[in-house]
Design an enzyme around this catalytic site. Sequence first.
Site, short mmCIF file in Angstrom:
data_model
loop_
_atom_site.label_atom_id
_atom_site.label_comp_id
_atom_site.label_asym_id
_atom_site.label_seq_id
_atom_site.Cartn_x
_atom_site.Cartn_y
_atom_site.Cartn_z
N SER A 158 29.18 42.03 23.13
CA SER A 158 29.62 42.21 24.51
C SER A 158 30.43 43.49 24.65
O SER A 158 29.90 44.59 24.50
CB SER A 158 30.41 40.98 24.96
OG SER A 158 30.44 40.91 26.37
N LYS A 210 42.03 33.51 49.41
CA LYS A 210 43.13 34.04 48.62
C LYS A 210 43.32 33.27 47.32
O LYS A 210 43.77 33.83 46.31
CB LYS A 210 44.43 34.01 49.45
CG LYS A 210 45.60 34.69 48.77
CD LYS A 210 45.29 36.14 48.46
CE LYS A 210 46.44 36.82 47.76
NZ LYS A 210 46.10 38.19 47.33
#
Length: 348
Positions: A158, A210
């Site tokens: 990765s 949020k």
Amino acid sequence: MDPIIDLPSPNPVPDPPHVPGPRRLKYRLVGALIALHALSLVAAVFLVMHSRGGESKGEEGKSKGLLSLSPKETVGWVTIRGPIMSSDSGKPWDHGAEQWARRIEQLADTKGVKAIVLDINSPGGSVGAVQEIYTRILRVKKEKKIPFIALFGDVAASGGYYIAAACDKIVAHPGSLTGSIGVIFAVSNLEGLFSKVGYKTEPIKSGKHKDIGSPARPMTPEERKILQTLIDDAYGQFVQAVADGRKMTVAEVTPLADGRIYSGRQALELKLVDQLGDSVDAAKLAGQMGGIKDEKPKIRRDTERLNDIFEMLESRARLSLGFGPAGVTVGAAVPSPRGLLYAWSGGW
């Protein structure tokens, strides 16, 4: 009148251990910091003088000091170990993306360094930290015209592979684990657990998204779509970086970038690495690409060794004050990585 004689108690109680007050602790802390600073200066002066003294010895002024000031052609060596994250401490000798990027630049600016090997053993890390090192490599290559060679250890997956994609060549062991090209954003749902223990959150937020990713409630389809769009964007950046670094097209990389891992031998067949070998092979290849005539080029790790000295001095100072080793807090849990990750979960 008989004299008063103090007889010893049959079961004497030992005096309580002395506990230093705030002022005494403050003096000890200041004294330790002064001693640490003085020791660091002495160590730096000793290393520089030792290296200078070694320059006049041996063939062509070869230096055997830790900090060689000789312009002899060498291969710079940067070791990247463990998760690639931004450093929380900000200390210049700590291990983090900023410090590794700084070491790369320091070696590139060192006279005589003709190539740099990145010795990578990492399952990846956060997107920002990985890209910090990746872009620094590209900048150094462009400005200094120095070739980079990546060497894979046990794992270079990765984000570890993302960094390697910026290098000119990649060397891997046949059994190295690599690949895992992709992005992950881990979100936990603890709503069931919270309900059992009677825990409830009531966020007051400026917008409906949020608290996206909150573990206290299920994710809505709209929020999942938002996060998937974010993942797709970061994934596209990863695939493009691999395509650019390996001289492949995005269409060629995409089938290989479904998150799976490969052995070094498999990666060679898929053109994700350039050759199989070990550290000696990587150093030899770096020397050849850097124009070094020596069959076994000298390796330069000076910045790492100096950082190790400062880490040792800091650890000794903390132990003398009873604070424990640097970076370790007794009873503290290891924080879990958060946010977008170029990371292989199996190697974390």
